[in-house]
Design an enzyme around this catalytic site. Structure first.
Site, short mmCIF file in Angstrom:
data_model
loop_
_atom_site.label_atom_id
_atom_site.label_comp_id
_atom_site.label_asym_id
_atom_site.label_seq_id
_atom_site.Cartn_x
_atom_site.Cartn_y
_atom_site.Cartn_z
CB CYS A 2 44.23 27.43 -3.10
SG CYS A 2 44.80 26.36 -4.28
NE ARG A 27 41.53 33.14 -1.85
CZ ARG A 27 42.42 32.98 -1.24
NH1 ARG A 27 42.50 33.45 -0.06
NH2 ARG A 27 43.69 32.60 -1.80
CD1 TRP A 73 41.06 25.87 -10.54
CD2 TRP A 73 39.40 26.92 -9.50
NE1 TRP A 73 40.05 26.04 -11.26
CE2 TRP A 73 38.99 26.62 -10.60
CE3 TRP A 73 38.35 27.49 -8.48
CZ2 TRP A 73 37.96 27.04 -11.40
CZ3 TRP A 73 37.04 27.88 -9.20
CH2 TRP A 73 36.99 27.69 -10.40
CG ASN A 99 46.99 28.67 -1.49
OD1 ASN A 99 46.55 27.85 -1.59
ND2 ASN A 99 46.60 29.90 -0.66
N GLY A 100 49.89 28.16 -4.97
CA GLY A 100 51.11 28.20 -5.87
C GLY A 100 51.35 27.48 -6.58
CD GLU A 482 44.44 48.56 -18.79
OE1 GLU A 482 44.28 48.29 -17.80
OE2 GLU A 482 43.66 48.85 -19.88
CE LYS A 486 43.37 49.53 -15.12
NZ LYS A 486 42.62 49.78 -16.28
CD GLU A 489 39.93 52.94 -16.15
OE1 GLU A 489 38.89 52.38 -16.33
OE2 GLU A 489 40.82 52.24 -15.72
CG HIS A 505 53.50 59.34 -38.61
ND1 HIS A 505 53.87 59.94 -39.77
CD2 HIS A 505 53.91 58.28 -38.37
CE1 HIS A 505 54.75 58.95 -40.16
NE2 HIS A 505 54.68 58.01 -39.70
CE LYS A 604 35.33 45.63 -11.63
NZ LYS A 604 36.98 46.05 -11.87
#
Length: 609
Positions: A2, A27, A73, A99-100, A482, A486, A489, A505, A604
């Site tokens: 929104c 958006r 939305w 919004n929310g 992950e 990060k 990267e 191990h 990207k």
């Protein structure tokens, strides 16, 4: 996704508001509307593209120098004129854009209906305007009425209120991290926006509201307080007049902005797809019938990089909810592995760009073998979207930083929705409790983001290390992978993610005082096992940084430092737990002086093998 725009000044409000909304079209939205004060509240709303609203305003113009607009939305209620914002109260004296997600809207709606308040939409937003009207009167100011209403809302919100009672002002609040709230300071005029690009052509002087702050905005200025009424003196920022700086707004890098956009991105991924009261999931673009769902006997998830780690979480979601066997494959390996796929296999490709060549090749291999082909993608105009039988768009908005953050967490939610859809089509009952948990999720992520200062302080003590080990179990094992990715990267520190039980191990040989060990030890079914890993790492001189649940004194006593997260339902905990790891990687990289948004050697969208 929104968008909100507001204006007070001497010029016609509607054209300024609509142009601001146009600058936020990227958006995504399904309806739009404006409200202008001129004696009463004049409202125009339309479904579909903003051009439809522009046409409506040409045919039925509105005039006035105070107004606000919104692109919506859908979350609660289908895209329609009656559900579009702004919403006007039963007395016609108050209008609201929002919004929310109002997590407790069912309770608030029932309370208001018991008082005889009529509802004219299916939205959660409408409870806000009725609450403001409830308190407005008897000498109560608009500011105080709005404050009382705001304090009843649960969840992350951004709200703008205007009223014919006090037509010279807008009341604005930000609660949690449903999205930003920016006040634009003009000369004899003021602007309100959910994102800086909406107002950058009018002013470069802005104020950003923090969580649980509200502002009274008039054409001559503004006043900011906390929701409890304590005065606040916010900093005035001067934004360089260029598109890139405007997009970044209050943040130093796109990556930081995108980390903070996750509450909003998750809200937008959920919008219109789950009934928060019943738990029923609707994913029309998946093109899946109950008959076809019952024919599936296996699911294969294919992805690369960050999306592959998202798929590892998704595997657990699918197996728990659908009871179908699931495997996760690296996209670049599928085309060379002669995979066992057939018409009873559903292949789910996760690709943020939709153009990753290895994932596309895996999708082609699946199609050649007759498999049902789905994709989760952030770019709905991509090749992956075009060749799939069905898709789920992330609705996360543009992700400029090369290292993915909001698209990662959005893809976890998208997989959960697909798993719920498949399970329900195969005969499982919708789960209202899980739906309630999902409604709370953006706020839980927002609460975690509010602890960024603690993460930044920890980064100051870690940035000179050259290696790190990340450990997790169960649903948190992929988050360890992950988190390590990060750090690699963007900071160029060597880091490895491992299943915690595998530490003994082999990787345990690496642990010494030069090897920080990040342990995901949230309060869940494997927490006690993680305690054992923490003790083993400490016994070998390792510095232990735990990600733990608020109030876990046992973890606090055993770890060297703790990054705290709010109590979160186990199934959703990976989405919350990854946030401090994203922030940690970001602040370590900033401290090391690397190019955070465009790290060396990375792109990207990987369009070559």
């Amino acid at each position: 996704m929104c968008g909100i725009v507001g204006y007070l000044g001497a010029r016609e409000a509607a054209p300024i508001v609509v142009e601001g909304l146009r600058r936020l079209e990227y958006r995504g939205y399904d309806s739009s509307g404006v409200a202008v004060l001129n004696g009463g509240i004049q409202v125009r709303r339309e479904v579909g593209k903003l051009s439809g609203l522009v046409g409506l305003l040409a045919a039925e113009p509105v005039h006035g120098v105070v107004g606000m607009g919104h692109t919506r939305w859908a979350t609660h209620g289908e895209p329609s004129v009656r559900n579009a914002h702004p919403h006007v109260g039963a007395t016609g004296e108050v209008a609201v854009v929002h919004n929310g997600i109002v997590e407790n809207f069912l309770e608030l709606k029932a309370e208001l209906e018991a008082e005889g308040v009529p509802f004219s939409s299916d939205t959660d937003t409408e409870v806000i305007v009725h609450l403001v009207e409830r308190y407005l009167g008897g000498g109560v100011s608009l500011e105080e009425a709005a404050r009382r209403a705001f304090k009843q809302l649960q969840g992350a919100q951004a709200v703008v209120v205007m009223s014919v009672r006090e037509p010279d002002r807008l009341i604005v609040t930000r609660i949690g991290n449903a999205g930003g709230v920016t006040l634009g300071l003009g000369d004899g005029e003021m602007f309100v926006a959910s994102d800086m690009p909406a107002i950058v052509e009018h002013t470069r002087r802005v104020v950003y509201l923090e969580s649980r702050q509200m502002a009274v905005v008039t054409r001559s200025g503004y006043r900011v307080t906390t929701l409890d009424g304590a005065p606040v003196q916010p900093e005035i920022h001067v934004v360089p007049f260029d598109a890139v700086s405007a997009e970044k707004g209050e943040y130093k890098h796109f990556m930081q902005k995108e980390i903070h956009e996750q509450g909003r991105a998750l809200t937008d991924t959920l919008r219109g797809r789950i009934d928060f009261a019943t738990g029923a999931v609707t994913l029309p673009d998946l093109h899946l019938t109950a008959e076809r769902a019952r024919q599936i006997n296996r699911i294969v998830i294919v992805a690369c990089g960050t999306s592959y780690y998202a798929g590892l979480v998704g595997r657990i979601y699918f197996e728990r909810l659908t009871r179908l066997p699931v495997q996760v494959e690296i996209g670049s390996e599928v085309r060379y592995a002669d995979p066992l796929l057939d018409e009873h296999t559903a292949v789910l490709a996760i690709t943020q760009s939709g153009e990753t060549v290895d994932t596309l090749a895996a999708m082609e291999a699946a199609r050649e073998r007759g498999a049902l082909l789905w994709t989760i993608v952030n770019n709905v105009g991509s090749e992956a979207r075009r060749i799939a039988d069905g898709y789920v768009s992330l609705n996360a908005g543009p992700e400029i930083g090369v290292a993915s953050t909001k698209a990662f967490t959005a893809s976890l939610v998208a997989q959960l929705l697909v798993a719920l859809q498949v399970a329900q089509l195969r005969g499982a009952r919708p789960d209202p409790l899980l739906a309630h948990d999902l409604a709370r999720l953006p706020d839980l992520v927002g609460q975690t983001l509010e602890r960024e200062a603690d993460v930044r302080a920890l980064a100051e003590t870690l940035f000179e290390y050259r290696h790190a080990l990340y450990l997790g179990r169960g649903l948190q094992m992929p988050i360890a992978l992950e988190g390590a990715l990060k750090l690699k990267e963007i900071s160029y520190i060597h880091a490895e993610g491992y299943p915690a039980g595998e530490m003994k191990h082999g990787p345990i040989a690496l642990i010494d005082r030069e090897m920080p060990v990040v342990c995901l030890a949230l309060r869940d079914s494997v927490r006690d096992k993680m305690l054992s890993q923490i003790e083993q790492a400490r016994a070998r001189g390792g510095r232990v940084i735990a990600v733990a649940t608020d109030g876990d004194d046992v973890i606090a006593a055993k770890a060297d430092q703790v990054l705290w997260t709010p109590p979160t339902p186990a199934l959703l905990a990976p989405i919350v737990a990854v946030v401090p790891l994203q922030l940690l990687a970001y602040h370590i990289a900033v401290r090391r002086g690397t190019d955070v948004d465009q790290p060396r050697n990375l792109a990207k969208s990987v369009t070559v093998e």
